[in-house]
Scaffold this active site. Structure first.
Site, PDB file in Angstrom:
ATOM      1  N   HIS A 171     -28.626  97.861  10.360  1.00  0.00           N
ATOM      2  CA  HIS A 171     -30.033  97.211   9.875  1.00  0.00           C
ATOM      3  C   HIS A 171     -29.974  96.424   8.691  1.00  0.00           C
ATOM      4  O   HIS A 171     -30.184  95.276   8.587  1.00  0.00           O
ATOM      5  CB  HIS A 171     -31.332  98.081   9.719  1.00  0.00           C
ATOM      6  CG  HIS A 171     -31.684  98.857  11.179  1.00  0.00           C
ATOM      7  ND1 HIS A 171     -32.452  98.215  11.873  1.00  0.00           N
ATOM      8  CD2 HIS A 171     -31.372 100.274  11.503  1.00  0.00           C
ATOM      9  CE1 HIS A 171     -32.657  98.936  12.938  1.00  0.00           C
ATOM     10  NE2 HIS A 171     -31.795 100.138  12.819  1.00  0.00           N
ATOM     11  N   ASP A 203     -26.632  99.673  -2.389  1.00  0.00           N
ATOM     12  CA  ASP A 203     -27.284 101.059  -2.405  1.00  0.00           C
ATOM     13  C   ASP A 203     -28.985 100.595  -2.578  1.00  0.00           C
ATOM     14  O   ASP A 203     -29.220 100.053  -3.612  1.00  0.00           O
ATOM     15  CB  ASP A 203     -26.609 101.640  -3.616  1.00  0.00           C
ATOM     16  CG  ASP A 203     -26.600 103.470  -3.121  1.00  0.00           C
ATOM     17  OD1 ASP A 203     -25.989 103.664  -2.096  1.00  0.00           O
ATOM     18  OD2 ASP A 203     -27.476 103.910  -3.778  1.00  0.00           O
ATOM     19  N   GLY A 233     -35.600 103.612   8.582  1.00  0.00           N
ATOM     20  CA  GLY A 233     -35.496 104.403   7.331  1.00  0.00           C
ATOM     21  C   GLY A 233     -37.194 104.483   7.192  1.00  0.00           C
ATOM     22  O   GLY A 233     -37.877 104.941   8.105  1.00  0.00           O
ATOM     23  N   ASN A 254     -24.706 100.962   7.884  1.00  0.00           N
ATOM     24  CA  ASN A 254     -26.337 100.625   8.451  1.00  0.00           C
ATOM     25  C   ASN A 254     -26.461  99.275   9.243  1.00  0.00           C
ATOM     26  O   ASN A 254     -26.531  98.351   8.153  1.00  0.00           O
ATOM     27  CB  ASN A 254     -26.953 101.045   7.156  1.00  0.00           C
ATOM     28  CG  ASN A 254     -28.612 100.696   7.538  1.00  0.00           C
ATOM     29  OD1 ASN A 254     -28.945 100.174   8.315  1.00  0.00           O
ATOM     30  ND2 ASN A 254     -29.300 101.695   6.934  1.00  0.00           N
TER      31      ASN A 254
HETATM   32  P1  ITT Z   1     -24.845 102.433   3.893  1.00  0.00           P
HETATM   33  O1  ITT Z   1     -24.808 103.351   2.443  1.00  0.00           O
HETATM   34  O2  ITT Z   1     -23.965 102.841   4.880  1.00  0.00           O
HETATM   35  O3  ITT Z   1     -25.012 101.048   3.338  1.00  0.00           O
HETATM   36  P2  ITT Z   1     -27.581 103.852   3.976  1.00  0.00           P
HETATM   37  O4  ITT Z   1     -28.612 103.841   5.113  1.00  0.00           O
HETATM   38  O5  ITT Z   1     -26.757 105.258   3.859  1.00  0.00           O
HETATM   39  O6  ITT Z   1     -26.238 102.901   4.642  1.00  0.00           O
HETATM   40  P3  ITT Z   1     -28.033 103.797   1.211  1.00  0.00           P
HETATM   41  O7  ITT Z   1     -27.289 105.098   0.866  1.00  0.00           O
HETATM   42  O8  ITT Z   1     -28.389 102.656   0.450  1.00  0.00           O
HETATM   43  O9  ITT Z   1     -27.767 103.273   2.735  1.00  0.00           O
HETATM   44  O10 ITT Z   1     -29.567 104.685   1.503  1.00  0.00           O
HETATM   45  C1  ITT Z   1     -30.716 104.261   1.380  1.00  0.00           C
HETATM   46  C2  ITT Z   1     -31.699 104.932   2.302  1.00  0.00           C
HETATM   47  O11 ITT Z   1     -33.144 104.421   1.555  1.00  0.00           O
HETATM   48  C3  ITT Z   1     -31.871 104.558   3.852  1.00  0.00           C
HETATM   49  O12 ITT Z   1     -31.155 105.348   4.385  1.00  0.00           O
HETATM   50  C4  ITT Z   1     -33.080 104.441   3.971  1.00  0.00           C
HETATM   51  O13 ITT Z   1     -33.742 105.514   4.332  1.00  0.00           O
HETATM   52  C5  ITT Z   1     -34.034 104.185   2.807  1.00  0.00           C
HETATM   53  N1  ITT Z   1     -33.928 102.505   2.529  1.00  0.00           N
HETATM   54  C6  ITT Z   1     -33.485 101.677   1.718  1.00  0.00           C
HETATM   55  N2  ITT Z   1     -33.850 100.386   2.001  1.00  0.00           N
HETATM   56  C7  ITT Z   1     -34.746 100.714   3.111  1.00  0.00           C
HETATM   57  C8  ITT Z   1     -35.366  99.431   3.865  1.00  0.00           C
HETATM   58  O14 ITT Z   1     -35.399  98.170   3.506  1.00  0.00           O
HETATM   59  N3  ITT Z   1     -36.425  99.938   4.821  1.00  0.00           N
HETATM   60  C9  ITT Z   1     -36.453 101.338   4.832  1.00  0.00           C
HETATM   61  N4  ITT Z   1     -35.977 102.241   4.462  1.00  0.00           N
HETATM   62  C10 ITT Z   1     -35.082 101.985   3.373  1.00  0.00           C
END
Ligand code: ITT
Length: 198
Positions: free
Chosen positions: A23, A77, A154, A21
Site C-alpha cells: 500500500h 517510516d 493500517g 508494504n
Molecule cells: P515497511 O517498514 O516495510 O515500509 P510498515 O507497514 O512496517 O512497512 P512502518 O514501519 O512505517 O511501515 O509502520 C507504519 C505503521 O503505521 C503501518 O504498519 C500502519 O499500521 C501505520 N500507518 C502508517 N501510515 C499509514 C497510513 O497511511 N494509513 C494507515 N496506517 C498507517
C-alpha cells in the site's frame, strides 16, 4: 536479487523504495508519477533502529540499504500519533497494529472526548555515495468512534482527516492522496529531486 519485483531493467535513474508494504508503495507511486519519477519496490528486510524519531529510523535504514545494494534508495517510516494517548502508538504503530489492531486502539480511546491525532511519514533518500536527505509530512485529523471503510491499510479505517467527514478507508485513493502524510512527504521529495537529481 531477492525481493526485487523485476530484475530485467537496469535503469540507473530508478529510485528503489525499500518497503514490504504494498500500500505504501502504491501511494508513493501515485504521488511520484506526475513528476515523471520512476520507483520500484525493493522488498528486503531493513534495519529498524530503536528511536522515537521516525526521521532517524528512516535515515539509518536508507543509508545502510544504499550502501549494501549499491543504488539510490528510499525508506519511509510512518506512524499514528494520538494526542489523548500522549503520542502512542507513534513509532510503534506497525507493532501495535499487528498486536491490538484497529479495534484495540478504538478501545483505548473509549470515553476519550479529545480525539485529535496525526499521521506522520518521514522519508529518507540515500545514494550509494553516502549522501542522504530527509522529508516529512503530517496529516492532522481525529480518531473515529468505530472503524469505517474497507480501503487502504493500517489505521485508515479510524482516521478522519481534518475538515472532512470520512475515514481514509472510506475515502479511497484520491481522497487519501489529497490529505495524506505520505503524499505530502513524497511531493516534497519530488520537488527536490527534479531540481537536484542525486
Ligand atoms: P515497511 O517498514 O516495510 O515500509 P510498515 O507497514 O512496517 O512497512 P512502518 O514501519 O512505517 O511501515 O509502520 C507504519 C505503521 O503505521 C503501518 O504498519 C500502519 O499500521 C501505520 N500507518 C502508517 N501510515 C499509514 C497510513 O497511511 N494509513 C494507515 N496506517 C498507517
Amino acid at each position: 536479487m531477492h525481493g526485487e519485483e523485476d530484475t530485467s531493467q537496469s535503469d540507473k535513474r530508478t529510485l528503489w523504495f525499500v518497503t514490504q508494504n504494498a500500500h505504501k508503495y502504491q501511494e508513493a507511486r501515485r504521488t511520484l508519477d506526475p513528476f515523471g519519477i520512476r520507483i520500484r519496490k525493493l522488498s528486503i528486510p531493513k534495519t529498524e533502529i530503536q528511536s522515537v524519531d521516525l526521521g532517524d529510523i528512516a535515515k539509518f535504514a536508507a543509508e545502510e540499504a544504499a550502501e549494501k545494494y549499491n543504488r539510490t534508495v528510499l525508506v519511509e517510516d510512518s506512524g499514528l500519533f494520538v494526542n489523548a494517548l500522549n503520542g502512542f502508538p507513534g513509532p510503534y504503530s506497525s507493532y501495535v497494529h499487528a498486536t491490538i489492531g484497529v479495534q484495540g486502539l478504538v478501545r483505548l480511546m473509549n470515553q476519550k472526548l479529545r480525539r485529535e491525532a496525526y499521521f506522520q511519514a518521514s522519508l529518507a533518500i540515500a545514494s550509494p555515495r553516502g549522501a542522504s536527505q530527509e522529508f516529512s509530512g503530517r496529516a492532522y485529523g481525529t480518531i473515529s468512534h468505530k472503524p469505517a471503510g474497507k480501503q487502504g491499510f493500517g489505521f485508515d479505517p479510524i482516521f478522519i482527516p481534518k475538515g472532512t467527514r470520512k475515514t481514509f478507508a472510506q475515502g479511497g485513493s484520491l481522497f487519501k492522496d489529497r490529505y495524506s502524510h505520505r503524499a505530502i512527504a513524497f511531493r516534497k521529495l519530488a520537488l527536490w529531486y527534479v531540481k537536484t537529481k542525486v
